[in-house]
Design an enzyme around this catalytic site. Sequence first.
Site, mmCIF file in Angstrom:
data_model
loop_
_atom_site.group_PDB
_atom_site.id
_atom_site.type_symbol
_atom_site.label_atom_id
_atom_site.label_comp_id
_atom_site.label_asym_id
_atom_site.label_seq_id
_atom_site.Cartn_x
_atom_site.Cartn_y
_atom_site.Cartn_z
ATOM 1 N N ASN A 1 -12.468 19.179 -25.466
ATOM 2 C CA ASN A 1 -12.484 19.921 -26.724
ATOM 3 C C ASN A 1 -12.958 19.036 -27.871
ATOM 4 O OD1 ASN A 1 -11.563 22.333 -25.603
ATOM 5 N ND2 ASN A 1 -9.418 21.785 -25.881
ATOM 6 N N HIS B 1 -5.284 19.861 -21.242
ATOM 7 C CA HIS B 1 -4.111 20.694 -21.461
ATOM 8 C C HIS B 1 -2.839 19.977 -21.003
ATOM 9 C CE1 HIS B 1 -6.713 24.601 -21.560
ATOM 10 N NE2 HIS B 1 -6.920 23.807 -22.601
ATOM 11 N N TYR C 1 -13.223 21.293 -17.483
ATOM 12 C CA TYR C 1 -13.241 20.597 -18.764
ATOM 13 C C TYR C 1 -13.920 19.229 -18.631
ATOM 14 C CZ TYR C 1 -10.356 23.846 -21.464
ATOM 15 O OH TYR C 1 -9.899 24.951 -22.146
#
Length: 804
Positions: free
Chosen positions: A213, A263, A272
Amino acid sequence: MTTSWSRRGFLAACSGTAVAVGLGTRESAASDEFPALRAKWRTLILGEGFGPTTEPFKSRLAGLGGTATRYLSAMAPASGSLWPDLVYTDPGPGTDQESYVRSGNLNTSYLRLSTLAQAFCQPGTGFTGDRALRDAVVTGLDHLHDDVYNADQVRYGNWYSWQIGAPQALLDVCVLMYDALSAGQLAGHLAAVDHFVPDSAVASYSGTSTGANRVDLCRVLALRGVVGSSPAKVALARDALSPVFPYVTSGDGLYADGSFIQHTSVPYTGSYGSVLLGGLGLLFALLAGSSWEVTDAGRQIVFDAVEHAWAPFLYNGLVMDGVSGRAISRGLTTDAGTIQQDDHLRGHAILASIVLLGQGASEAENARWRALVKGWTERDYYSPPLADPVLALPQLARLQGVHDDASVTAAPEPGGHRLFPCMARATHRRPGWAASLSMADRRSTYYETGNGENLRGWHTGAGMLYWWGDTFANGQYSDAFWPTVDPYRLPGTTVSRKVLADAAGGDWGAAKPDVNWVGGATDGRRAAVGQYLKGLQSTLVAKKSWFFLDDTIVCLGAGISCTDGTAVETTVENRNLGPTGNSPLLVDGRVQPVGRPWSATLGGARWAHIGGHGGYVFPGGATLRALREARDGSWSTINKSGSTEVLNRKYLTLYVDHGTDPVNASYAYQLLPGANTAHTLARATDTGWLAVLANSDRQQGVAVPSLGFTGVNFWFGGTVGTLTASDPCCVMISEGDDGTAVIAVSDPMRMRTGLTLTWRRAVAAVTSAPATLASSDTGSSLTLVFGDLTGTAGATQPIAVRLR
């Protein structure tokens, strides 16, 4: 084709006529770097070095034109939507799932505009340079800005759509259509990006601003700076990457053992991790040679991770599902519509990212990676990467470039065993096959669900044992496996049949078992691995062990107890035979029925063989349940956004039924991937090949004298065969033909402040040892005394000795 951007060459590319820019300024100085950065980004997202009139690019470009035709004809700007099928207005409070869908529609609307912009810029689409298409894109941008994505809007639904998905697509369009946008239009779009992605989004390395992210957010900030000619934004993006590089010891990021977590507790190398790798490759390439080149020495950790963290999970073009989180249930919106993802399609994107990342690595690294990628590409017979319908054209061009490069010799599959204790995973690679093991502990979740995805992945961390052949069975988990398989009978798992609700345990990996003993020890070739299993929302407990050897995986289970009032099963195998498959099954030489569904209990079974797949041996015999069935399912069953189309796949399942509420039940079997019938029979009749030294809830261990192998999982201290351990630990010994041996020891619990291990074997000398070994005593036996192991993170401590 590879572009090498030197500082001098980069600045030279900036010279020329003035170009209009955002925020009301105009550029003309040759020293201004932003035109060159926009040109470079344009190349990165459109691709280079491919022939638009040759395949596969000719068809891909024509397909892009066809998609553009559909999008253009359907575009109908109205309040709340740009396309009628993509309503993005806030549905209001109490509609969380619909809010996620609506915000996702905003994201998809910008992606469609990006597709139209690409059709305008690319050759061979039928829309190249088309003024009407250009005007439609600009109109669409204006509509989305005025209607929803502006500095006055309050976000709703999924944060990702507002901070990553939509702004990434928007900024790509701003680069591609830069000359068609006025300074005022650019200023409005950039103000919207600043509103939703302020500098504070990367002020703290926490929450939704970590790992992949964070890289995505940095991409937004960097492109916002490039489009708006803001040195400060580009510098912020570059500097905000630095927290991504160092190894972490908890939470999100790369670990020294090669684990990648997102996460907080989800193994995510294949999803990811792919985003992180691809995003870094793009940003490294964009900023190379500029004033904002990424020079942080920590980026070498990312380069090292290509072979340390990603390569172990790549096999013949696929990336293993055990490190792909909820993405195993996900479809992907493409120019051609929604395509269901699978392990191969996810793997191909990683291969393309490795090629791009190699442009910024050393010559030696780049050469090794291109050789690996060429091998993976050539061997993927199930889903050839150069025919991948999901890969973006630049990714396809990178893989085609490697494929066509005669100077690159395809590398074989990397071999050996790798343990990833920080995410409770293991991979084992042998000539002809590879395997992967997924477990769960207090640090690594049972599974991840969220956004209505992966609703029934409950037991994927209960010791699921995946395996693939080199030239067979590579579609095992690719061909609609997840929506059609019995989620209570995943291969390798021990599970209570207690009915679980969709998304049981909570979103984002919330559910984790309260156990510490999960891990193993390896010498890099073989391994002993164990899992103290506690069932999800269940009273089930079990001790599970795997001993990874040259042609087999020895699987033991003990202490299997449960009071759920339901049956408990260990699934030996569950092969997906596809829509029409009828692989023959032999049990102790007897042919079982084919061509129709059936189930049977086969008492005293000593071996089984599934044609075209492999063999299974049961030391001492087993009461084996066999099941041949056709199963229906749809992706919407496991993902609320999935297709409702009903799919049917044939399965052949072998399992051990431990009965209802078992007490101290057990199992033992060997898995022989790819073995033929003769090899399976020979192993079953060679009763001296394998010795099961222990199989209880206190210790589990095996010895294979012909391999010089001994492996023991000490759930508690004690004595097994020639080994005595003072405390819980994992021990694996490999004796060589040259009079040497390696004793591999680990503390999976990460709790041992001291450990004494005695091996009753004559040892002449310890020739190498880690710093954790406090002392050793050789002679007629070997005694090893370890100091504090709590800081080893479960990593193997190898001791090499010379035998007497």
